[in-house]
Design a protein around this motif. Structure first.
Motif, mmCIF file in Angstrom:
data_model
loop_
_atom_site.group_PDB
_atom_site.id
_atom_site.type_symbol
_atom_site.label_atom_id
_atom_site.label_comp_id
_atom_site.label_asym_id
_atom_site.label_seq_id
_atom_site.Cartn_x
_atom_site.Cartn_y
_atom_site.Cartn_z
ATOM 1 N N PRO A 172 0.806 -1.214 0.000
ATOM 2 C CA PRO A 172 0.000 0.000 0.000
ATOM 3 C C PRO A 172 0.845 1.273 0.000
ATOM 4 C CG PRO A 172 0.130 -0.862 2.211
ATOM 5 C CD PRO A 172 0.892 -1.815 1.340
ATOM 6 N N TYR A 173 2.158 1.173 -0.261
ATOM 7 C CA TYR A 173 3.042 2.329 -0.151
ATOM 8 C C TYR A 173 3.463 2.757 -1.547
ATOM 9 C CZ TYR A 173 2.995 -0.313 4.097
ATOM 10 O OH TYR A 173 2.558 -1.058 5.154
ATOM 11 N N TYR A 174 3.186 4.005 -1.863
ATOM 12 C CA TYR A 174 3.415 4.527 -3.207
ATOM 13 C C TYR A 174 4.900 4.740 -3.460
ATOM 14 C CZ TYR A 174 3.444 7.844 -7.092
ATOM 15 O OH TYR A 174 3.705 8.484 -8.272
ATOM 16 N N ARG A 175 5.335 4.323 -4.651
ATOM 17 C CA ARG A 175 6.692 4.597 -5.119
ATOM 18 C C ARG A 175 6.622 5.089 -6.559
ATOM 19 N NH1 ARG A 175 11.308 2.058 -2.402
ATOM 20 N NH2 ARG A 175 10.599 0.920 -0.560
ATOM 21 N N SER A 176 7.595 5.898 -6.923
ATOM 22 C CA SER A 176 7.739 6.361 -8.293
ATOM 23 C C SER A 176 9.212 6.263 -8.667
ATOM 24 C CB SER A 176 7.253 7.805 -8.439
ATOM 25 O OG SER A 176 7.416 8.253 -9.767
ATOM 26 N N MET A 177 9.514 5.560 -9.774
ATOM 27 C CA MET A 177 10.889 5.341 -10.206
ATOM 28 C C MET A 177 11.015 5.684 -11.680
ATOM 29 S SD MET A 177 12.243 4.134 -7.379
ATOM 30 C CE MET A 177 13.757 3.296 -7.788
ATOM 31 N N GLY A 178 12.139 6.277 -12.064
ATOM 32 C CA GLY A 178 12.362 6.634 -13.450
ATOM 33 C C GLY A 178 11.516 7.819 -13.874
ATOM 34 N N HIS A 179 11.128 7.839 -15.126
ATOM 35 C CA HIS A 179 10.412 8.981 -15.711
ATOM 36 C C HIS A 179 8.957 8.597 -15.976
ATOM 37 C CE1 HIS A 179 14.255 10.974 -16.182
ATOM 38 N NE2 HIS A 179 14.730 9.899 -16.785
ATOM 39 N N VAL A 180 8.034 9.354 -15.385
ATOM 40 C CA VAL A 180 6.598 9.135 -15.603
ATOM 41 C C VAL A 180 5.959 10.488 -15.932
ATOM 42 C CG1 VAL A 180 6.513 7.138 -14.044
ATOM 43 C CG2 VAL A 180 5.998 9.423 -13.152
ATOM 44 N N PRO A 181 4.830 10.493 -16.656
ATOM 45 C CA PRO A 181 4.179 11.766 -16.982
ATOM 46 C C PRO A 181 3.487 12.358 -15.763
ATOM 47 C CG PRO A 181 2.861 9.941 -17.792
ATOM 48 C CD PRO A 181 4.127 9.341 -17.269
ATOM 49 N N GLN A 182 3.166 13.633 -15.824
ATOM 50 C CA GLN A 182 2.531 14.304 -14.696
ATOM 51 C C GLN A 182 1.159 13.726 -14.412
ATOM 52 O OE1 GLN A 182 2.211 18.539 -15.146
ATOM 53 N NE2 GLN A 182 1.398 18.863 -13.091
ATOM 54 N N LYS A 183 0.420 13.338 -15.440
ATOM 55 C CA LYS A 183 -0.906 12.767 -15.277
ATOM 56 C C LYS A 183 -0.932 11.362 -15.871
ATOM 57 C CE LYS A 183 -4.211 14.613 -14.074
ATOM 58 N NZ LYS A 183 -4.856 14.693 -12.718
ATOM 59 N N ARG A 184 -1.585 10.443 -15.177
ATOM 60 C CA ARG A 184 -1.703 9.083 -15.697
ATOM 61 C C ARG A 184 -2.602 9.063 -16.931
ATOM 62 N NH1 ARG A 184 -5.362 6.259 -10.897
ATOM 63 N NH2 ARG A 184 -7.077 7.772 -10.937
ATOM 64 N N HIS A 185 -2.374 8.046 -17.766
ATOM 65 C CA HIS A 185 -3.183 7.810 -18.978
ATOM 66 C C HIS A 185 -3.112 8.990 -19.949
ATOM 67 C CE1 HIS A 185 -4.364 4.682 -16.315
ATOM 68 N NE2 HIS A 185 -5.389 5.294 -15.756
ATOM 69 N N THR A 186 -1.990 9.689 -19.938
ATOM 70 C CA THR A 186 -1.762 10.761 -20.906
ATOM 71 C C THR A 186 -0.486 10.457 -21.682
ATOM 72 O OG1 THR A 186 -0.520 12.103 -19.308
ATOM 73 C CG2 THR A 186 -2.914 12.469 -19.443
ATOM 74 N N GLN A 187 -0.226 11.209 -22.725
ATOM 75 C CA GLN A 187 0.937 10.975 -23.576
ATOM 76 C C GLN A 187 2.238 11.091 -22.764
ATOM 77 O OE1 GLN A 187 0.911 13.403 -27.155
ATOM 78 N NE2 GLN A 187 -1.339 13.405 -27.177
ATOM 79 N N HIS A 188 3.124 10.128 -23.000
ATOM 80 C CA HIS A 188 4.459 10.169 -22.408
ATOM 81 C C HIS A 188 5.429 9.868 -23.543
ATOM 82 C CE1 HIS A 188 7.669 10.123 -19.641
ATOM 83 N NE2 HIS A 188 7.666 8.839 -19.303
#
Length: 404
Positions: free
Chosen positions: A2-18
């Protein structure tokens, strides 16, 4: 997790162009549990993750089981399963099945060779490192494992296991997810103050690896026509699956070392649930670690004889002082099976000898299942044939500490 992590490069909003720097569009993959109604992560690939160029049947190792009938307690020695000069065995295809039912399978392997890329599409896996070191390379990033580490690998995670020399692994393969016990968690998923470990003890993966390659084989274990409803398929991917530029979410592999487990002790003997570390559908995982023991002036530190009427109990003895089980034949690498319907407890003499003990130096991993376990080929190959009689032989053991 249940603990959020973010690694590398992701877009500002999910399900949008990256997009990459040259404008190339990355491919978003949602990896989610329980019909996308539970934990999930979003992964961003350079190539289409669905692409398959070839496929064939993977002939799995022997997964047949037979009932424990007549019903008896049993003792197996995992260290008899592989020769000392064992070579060219990997931690996926080289596993030997000890015990299993329709909820969980327990296997053992001594590996010295890099495994194929692998994906368990049936359930999560919990790998316990008895000795040695290995890197678990995953689509999320790498986990570095050594003595006493658990690794929780979520269902359908593409990974491979790279030993650093030889590594001994006790593998728990679930038909479900494996999580911290619910009673240790707040309603929002935080580990509570009474839990024997916390978020600081959990190690997530490194930054995702960007690996070039083509025609990469991935071995997939899945539901199918084999023993226990399990089958295997090899997918050949046109591009390397480790092509993730970034990911975020609450679903990912992680590691936890048994030395970071803070045991719960008491004035009198604590029941096995006090030692729990993980759980899955119809089974729990506990560990017994070095600890101070009961301090009531009339305490008997070893467990009382007990009948766990709803469970089969499997104890893997993986460190510490096994003089405690003298007379039973149990030692490093041993596994005992105490089936539901059989009362079990300390060896003869241990009950009295434990009085006055202040500390137990032991290390064991226990799996309790809520459906009967059947015997795999590895259990049948190493059953000592005499453990059932060990309480009646009159052997005078030392302190029998674990609840096994």
């Amino acid at each position: 997790m249940p603990y959020y992590r973010s690694m590398g490069h992701v877009p500002q909003k999910r399900h949008t162009q990256h997009r990459a720097g040259d404008g190339t569009l990355y491919f978003e993959e949602l990896m989610g549990e329980e019909g996308f109604s539970s934990d999930s992560s979003l992964l961003y690939h350079r190539s289409i993750p669905s692409a398959i160029s070839e496929y064939r049947v993977w002939e799995l190792p022997d997964l047949s089981t037979i009932p424990n009938h007549p019903l008896v307690p049993l003792h197996f020695s995992t260290h008899q399963l592989f020769d000392e000069d064992n070579t060219d065995v990997d931690a996926v295809t080289g596993r030997r099945l000890l015990l299993g039912n329709h909820d969980v399978r327990l296997s053992y392997v001594v590996a010295d060779t890099t495994s194929p890329y692998y994906r368990n599409a049936i359930g999560d896996e919990c790998l316990y490192i008895e000795s040695g070191e290995a890197t678990v390379e995953t689509v999320f990033g790498d986990l570095e494992l050594s003595l006493g580490d658990y690794a929780i690998i979520p269902r359908a995670t593409t990974h491979r296991i790279v030993p650093k020399g030889g590594v001994r692994i006790y593998a728990v393969e679930a038909n479900s997810h494996i999580t911290p016990p619910k009673r240790f968690l707040s309603r929002f998923g935080q580990l509570l103050e009474h839990a024997p470990y916390c978020e600081r003890d959990l190690r997530g993966p490194s930054e995702p690896s960007m690996v070039e390659g083509s025609d990469v084989e991935v071995y997939v274990k899945h539901r199918g026509p084999g023993p226990g409803g399990i089958a295997g398929t090899v997918h050949v991917l046109p591009d390397h699956p480790f092509d993730v530029v970034g990911w975020d979410g609450c679903l990912y592999p992680y590691a936890f070392n048994i030395a970071d487990y803070m045991p719960i002790t008491g004035k009198v003997h604590q029941p096995p649930p006090a030692h729990q570390v993980f759980e899955g559908h119809n089974f729990v995982i506990c560990n017994f670690v070095p600890r101070k023991v009961d301090y009531h002036p009339l305490a008997i530190p070893v467990p009382y004889y007990h009948s766990n009427v709803d469970s089969d109990e499997v104890m893997f003895y993986c460190g510490g002082d096994y003089e405690a089980r003298k007379g039973s034949g149990i030692g490093q690498g041993s596994i005992s099976l105490h089936p539901g319907g059989h009362p079990h407890g300390p060896q003869p003499g241990a009950y009295e000898r434990s009085i006055g003990a202040e500390y137990f130096d032991e290390l064991a991993v226990m799996v309790d299942t809520f459906r009967p376990l059947e015997l795999g080929e590895a259990a049948r190959a190493t059953d000592d044939g005499v453990y059932a009689y060990s309480w009646a032989r009159g052997d005078k053991g030392e302190t029998g500490a674990t609840d096994g």
